[in-house]
Design a protein around this motif. Structure first.
Motif, short mmCIF file in Angstrom:
data_model
loop_
_atom_site.label_atom_id
_atom_site.label_comp_id
_atom_site.label_asym_id
_atom_site.label_seq_id
_atom_site.Cartn_x
_atom_site.Cartn_y
_atom_site.Cartn_z
N GLY A 1 -6.63 -16.50 18.07
CA GLY A 1 -8.05 -16.69 18.28
C GLY A 1 -8.84 -16.61 16.99
N LEU A 2 -10.03 -17.19 17.01
CA LEU A 2 -11.00 -17.08 15.93
C LEU A 2 -12.31 -16.64 16.54
CD1 LEU A 2 -11.61 -17.52 12.91
CD2 LEU A 2 -12.35 -19.84 13.50
N GLY A 3 -12.86 -15.54 16.03
CA GLY A 3 -14.05 -14.97 16.64
C GLY A 3 -15.21 -14.83 15.68
N VAL A 4 -16.42 -15.03 16.21
CA VAL A 4 -17.65 -14.68 15.52
C VAL A 4 -18.11 -13.36 16.12
CG1 VAL A 4 -20.03 -15.34 14.97
CG2 VAL A 4 -18.24 -17.09 15.14
N GLY B 1 -19.39 -10.79 11.35
CA GLY B 1 -18.13 -11.13 10.70
C GLY B 1 -17.41 -12.28 11.37
N LEU B 2 -16.43 -12.82 10.68
CA LEU B 2 -15.49 -13.81 11.23
C LEU B 2 -14.12 -13.14 11.26
CD1 LEU B 2 -16.44 -17.09 9.31
CD2 LEU B 2 -16.98 -16.52 11.68
N ALA B 3 -13.41 -13.30 12.37
CA ALA B 3 -12.14 -12.58 12.52
C ALA B 3 -11.05 -13.49 13.06
CB ALA B 3 -12.31 -11.38 13.45
N LEU B 4 -9.86 -13.35 12.50
CA LEU B 4 -8.64 -13.97 13.02
C LEU B 4 -8.04 -12.99 14.01
CD1 LEU B 4 -6.91 -16.56 12.53
CD2 LEU B 4 -5.51 -15.15 11.02
N ARG B 5 -7.71 -13.47 15.24
CA ARG B 5 -7.36 -12.57 16.34
C ARG B 5 -5.99 -12.96 16.94
NH1 ARG B 5 -12.40 -10.30 18.50
NH2 ARG B 5 -11.52 -10.30 20.62
N PRO B 6 -4.87 -12.66 16.26
CA PRO B 6 -3.54 -12.92 16.86
C PRO B 6 -3.21 -11.87 17.91
CG PRO B 6 -3.31 -11.90 14.71
CD PRO B 6 -4.77 -12.11 14.90
N GLU B 7 -2.64 -12.29 19.04
CA GLU B 7 -2.36 -11.36 20.14
C GLU B 7 -1.08 -11.75 20.88
OE1 GLU B 7 -7.03 -10.32 21.22
OE2 GLU B 7 -5.71 -11.16 22.74
N GLY C 1 -3.21 -6.92 20.14
CA GLY C 1 -3.00 -7.45 18.81
C GLY C 1 -3.79 -6.71 17.76
N ILE C 2 -3.65 -7.15 16.52
CA ILE C 2 -4.40 -6.64 15.39
C ILE C 2 -5.29 -7.78 14.88
CG2 ILE C 2 -4.32 -5.61 13.11
CD1 ILE C 2 -3.20 -3.79 15.20
N HIS C 3 -6.60 -7.54 14.83
CA HIS C 3 -7.54 -8.55 14.37
C HIS C 3 -7.91 -8.29 12.91
CE1 HIS C 3 -9.02 -8.77 18.85
NE2 HIS C 3 -7.78 -9.22 18.67
N PHE C 4 -8.12 -9.36 12.15
CA PHE C 4 -8.45 -9.27 10.73
C PHE C 4 -9.76 -9.99 10.48
CE2 PHE C 4 -3.89 -9.41 11.41
CZ PHE C 4 -3.45 -8.27 10.75
N GLY C 5 -10.76 -9.26 9.98
CA GLY C 5 -12.08 -9.86 9.83
C GLY C 5 -12.69 -9.65 8.45
N MET C 6 -13.67 -10.49 8.14
CA MET C 6 -14.47 -10.33 6.93
C MET C 6 -15.93 -10.51 7.29
SD MET C 6 -13.87 -13.90 4.82
CE MET C 6 -15.12 -13.42 3.62
N TYR C 7 -16.78 -9.71 6.65
CA TYR C 7 -18.20 -9.79 6.93
C TYR C 7 -18.82 -10.99 6.21
CZ TYR C 7 -17.80 -4.97 8.60
OH TYR C 7 -17.45 -3.83 9.28
#
Length: 408
Positions: free
Chosen positions: A266-269, A300-306, A315-321
């Motif tokens: 996933g890709l999240g805002v 932030g924008l986050a990559l959401r692998p699950e 899963g573990i999500h990885f984000g940047m502001y």
């Protein structure tokens, strides 16, 4: 509030264990543990004295294929572990007790050795906290600044090894990272990170019976993208001297694409509200001199692998502001001297500021095809920010057409 926190965590442990499995295909594991606490903050320098010593008693079930996700994930083992650890400093750190469910994902399986990837999460109880160790309640150096509450979350992850012997017995070993903290629900909360090794023995009471996972033709799950809306909230403390909790919240819009029956990306805002940044704290980390809503909001924008297993996903999500006014207010000494103008990505010390990168350990449970519950622990590297309790709604962009089985 402590009581409700306990209920939520206990329910998480129970819900995570409610998977169907064959009744008798279980094994009992008893292991001794030896390890060390990582000194990831300066508050742990005077706390870590000796090694971590203890043990774990667990029960594992081999999934057999009763649920489709058993086969999608390669028939993992489901376990429930009970942990007792002495943290090497009886006066300040005391003992840790934990109960947690976990999954063992098969990496290698031969007649001589089984290698698994182990991951689990649950609840832990620690006998020593800052409140019952500090000789000066206003000085972090006189008490257990790593733990601010008796009840904490507990994480376990690493490699698991099994060497079959005979007559249902096997040698077992684990190499794990373990973590305990309260997600900044109470301060101080540096948390405890451990690297632990365990060795022991396992016994399968029904070893004479043959339990072979059932391979079946499984329908392909819906592979079309889905849009999810998630609203979550919680509370946290920023500084132990403030002795006050403030509300936190988040709202997420995420698009997920299944990349198989057991994995989705996933890709999240993501937008965050944190009420602690109101200019009233004594914590000299963020240069705040007024109470402004803008300082409490980050985006932030986050990559959401699950992984997906039944009604659960984790899963573990990885984000940047991409919007973060706090970055120019930290660290305190620099921001108090001159106005800062940091770029989107910059070098930073997480001991002095949150930075531009964040992560989340996430769990979802689908109550219906559209409605789900969510739980997350948001962190900046090894520092927990807050726990998110949420609810979400899923919009499926297109329904998969299930094959029609014709009979004569």
């Amino acid at each position: 509030m402590k009581k409700y926190f306990l209920i939520y965590l206990f329910n998480l442990v129970l819900i995570s264990c409610l998977f169907s499995q064959t009744e008798n295909n279980y094994s009992i594991h008893l292991e001794g543990t030896y390890g060390t606490i990582l000194k990831h903050t300066k508050h742990l320098n005077n706390l870590v004295k000796g090694p971590v010593v203890g043990g774990e008693l667990s029960v594992e079930w081999q999934t057999m294929g009763e649920k489709d996700w058993h086969q999608y994930l390669g028939f993992p083992d489901i376990g429930l572990g009970a942990v007792v650890l002495n943290l090497g400093n009886d006066k300040m750190l005391g003992n840790l007790f934990a109960l947690y469910p976990y999954l063992n994902f098969k990496l290698l399986r031969t007649n001589f050795i089984h290698v698994n990837l182990k991951a689990g999460a649950g609840a832990s109880f620690l006998t020593k906290t800052f409140d019952n160790t500090a000789t000066n309640p206003m000085d972090l150096n006189t008490g257990n600044a790593a733990i601010g509450s008796k009840l904490n979350v507990y994480f376990a992850g690493g490699l698991n090894f099994t060497i079959p012997i005979d007559y249902g017995f096997a040698l077992v070993a684990d190499m794990q990272w373990n973590h305990a903290s309260n997600g900044s629900f109470y301060q101080p909360n540096s948390g405890i990170n451990m690297l632990n090794a365990s060795v022991g023995i396992a016994y399968a009471p029904y070893y004479k019976h043959s339990y072979t996972p059932r391979l079946r033709t499984r329908p392909r799950l819906n592979q079309y993208p889905a849009i999810e809306l998630i609203a979550a909230g919680g509370v946290r403390e920023l500084y132990y001297k403030d002795d006050k909790q403030y509300p936190t919240g988040s709202f997420v819009v995420a698009v997920y694409k299944p990349l198989g029956n057991a994995f989705r990306l996933g890709l999240g805002v993501e937008s965050f509200y944190d009420g602690v940044y109101n200019g009233k704290t004594e914590f000299k980390r963020t240069y705040l001199n007024e109470d402004k809503l803008a300082n409490k909001i980050r985006v932030g924008l986050a990559l959401r692998p699950e992984l997906v297993f039944g009604r659960f996903s984790a899963g573990i999500h990885f984000g940047m502001y991409v919007y973060n006014p706090l970055k120019n207010l930290e660290p305190y000494n620099d921001a108090s001297v001159a106005q800062l103008d940091k770029p989107l990505i910059y070098k930073y010390n997480v001991e002095e500021e949150d930075g531009w990168f964040y992560t989340r350990a996430a769990l979802q449970y689908s109550m219906t095809d559209n409605l789900f519950l969510s739980l997350g622990l948001k962190t900046h590297l090894h520092k927990a920010e807050f726990i998110e309790w949420g609810i979400g709604y899923r919009f499926q962009t297109r329904k998969a057409e299930m094959p029609v089985i014709r009979t004569r």
